[in-house]
Design an enzyme around this catalytic site. Structure first.
Site, PDB file in Angstrom:
ATOM      1  N   SER A  96      -0.043  -1.531  -0.411  1.00  0.00           N
ATOM      2  CA  SER A  96      -0.457  -0.177   0.377  1.00  0.00           C
ATOM      3  C   SER A  96       1.210   1.385   0.089  1.00  0.00           C
ATOM      4  O   SER A  96       1.448   1.412  -0.545  1.00  0.00           O
ATOM      5  CB  SER A  96      -0.807  -0.048   1.422  1.00  0.00           C
ATOM      6  OG  SER A  96      -2.440   0.694   1.339  1.00  0.00           O
ATOM      7  N   ASP A 196      -9.614  -4.773  -4.930  1.00  0.00           N
ATOM      8  CA  ASP A 196      -8.925  -3.755  -3.747  1.00  0.00           C
ATOM      9  C   ASP A 196      -9.786  -2.787  -3.224  1.00  0.00           C
ATOM     10  O   ASP A 196     -10.492  -1.957  -3.905  1.00  0.00           O
ATOM     11  CB  ASP A 196      -8.055  -3.050  -4.252  1.00  0.00           C
ATOM     12  CG  ASP A 196      -6.858  -2.520  -3.410  1.00  0.00           C
ATOM     13  OD1 ASP A 196      -7.410  -2.148  -2.552  1.00  0.00           O
ATOM     14  OD2 ASP A 196      -5.535  -2.763  -2.759  1.00  0.00           O
ATOM     15  N   HIS A 226      -7.000  -6.012  -0.094  1.00  0.00           N
ATOM     16  CA  HIS A 226      -5.940  -4.800  -0.415  1.00  0.00           C
ATOM     17  C   HIS A 226      -5.040  -6.036   0.750  1.00  0.00           C
ATOM     18  O   HIS A 226      -4.053  -5.383   0.792  1.00  0.00           O
ATOM     19  CB  HIS A 226      -6.799  -3.806   0.616  1.00  0.00           C
ATOM     20  CG  HIS A 226      -5.414  -2.831   0.301  1.00  0.00           C
ATOM     21  ND1 HIS A 226      -4.894  -2.597  -0.818  1.00  0.00           N
ATOM     22  CD2 HIS A 226      -5.074  -1.817   1.499  1.00  0.00           C
ATOM     23  CE1 HIS A 226      -4.209  -1.128  -0.522  1.00  0.00           C
ATOM     24  NE2 HIS A 226      -4.294  -1.650   0.840  1.00  0.00           N
TER      25      HIS A 226
END
Length: 250
Positions: A96, A196, A226
């Site tokens: 991320s 996601d 995610h």
């Protein structure tokens, strides 16, 4: 402030050869906990690792609102310096926002041997983003973005709220990184979940198109959201990452 149990920084120095080390970088409002399965697998292979806890994380979202992306990057650089001092090669791995920071490190440090990205973020989408400069002054936080995990009963121990001042700083990091992606020339292994709910597919597409790496591989994760490192596809991430690290260590 006292760090929340389970979110502490994590490090290991290889007992055997220290030819290669891996710097693992967690995501926004997250902690090293989200990367422990990957870090533990590297340790089991006697690979030196550093998983720093970024400033403002692992404590409270209020504390995070007092931190900036420059502080996050400096912490990452400190861990990188530690690895560089004892390892011949260093690989940056990020999930991320941590993926955005890993790319930033690759941009600034050409000697980084390779980059592993897991649902990396260099942009986000939200209809309220144009209002963020004003909102952050009157609204401290909004609903949480953590725990986007398909696997039942699993948590990443992220914050229960999303701090808006920190979001504003994160977006500055993303803008600056996007403008310099062409400077990434290292081998790249990129994992992208087909579903996601946090980072849009466009983020991966931007990275894929703009980096200058000739040695690059994209792996689609079809059974994870995610936080894929804690999800169903974690074994595949670990297996492919270990092979990537092994290849670059030669």
């Amino acid at each position: 402030m006292v760090t929340t149990p389970g979110t502490e920084e994590y490090f290991y120095d290889a007992k055997g050869s220290k030819a290669i080390g891996v710097l693992l970088i967690h995501g926004f409002t997250g902690s090293p906990f989200s990367l422990r399965p990957v870090a533990d697998a590297l340790v089991d292979s006697d690979i030196t690792v550093r998983v720093p806890l970024l400033p403002g994380h692992g404590t409270s979202w209020q504390e995070m609102n007092r931190s900036t992306w420059h502080q996050w990057l400096e912490t990452v650089k400190t861990s990188y310096a530690e690895l560089s001092a004892s390892c011949d090669k260093v690989i940056a791995l990020g999930i991320s926002m941590g993926g955005g920071l890993a790319l930033r490190m690759a941009i600034e440090h050409a000697d980084i041997a390779g980059v592993i990205l897991i649902n990396p973020a260099v942009m986000i989408k939200d209809p309220l983003l144009p209002l963020l400069p004003a909102l952050r002054r009157v609204l401290p936080s909004v609903a949480a973005i953590g725990d986007d995990i398909k696997k039942p009963g699993v948590t990443e121990h992220a914050y229960p709220r999303t701090p808006l001042k920190a979001v504003h700083s994160m977006l500055e990091l993303y803008r600056d990184t996007r403008q310099n992606l062409d400077k990434v020339t290292q081998p790249v292994l990129l994992f992208n979940s087909t579903i996601d709910h946090v980072v849009p597919r466009e983020s991966t597409e931007i990275i894929w198109k703009k980096i200058s790496s000739h040695d690059k591989e994209k792996v689609m994760l079809r059974n994870s959201y995610h936080v894929a490192t804690l999800d169903h596809d974690a074994p595949e991430i670990i297996q492919r990452s270990l092979k990537f690290v092994e290849r670059l260590s030669r």
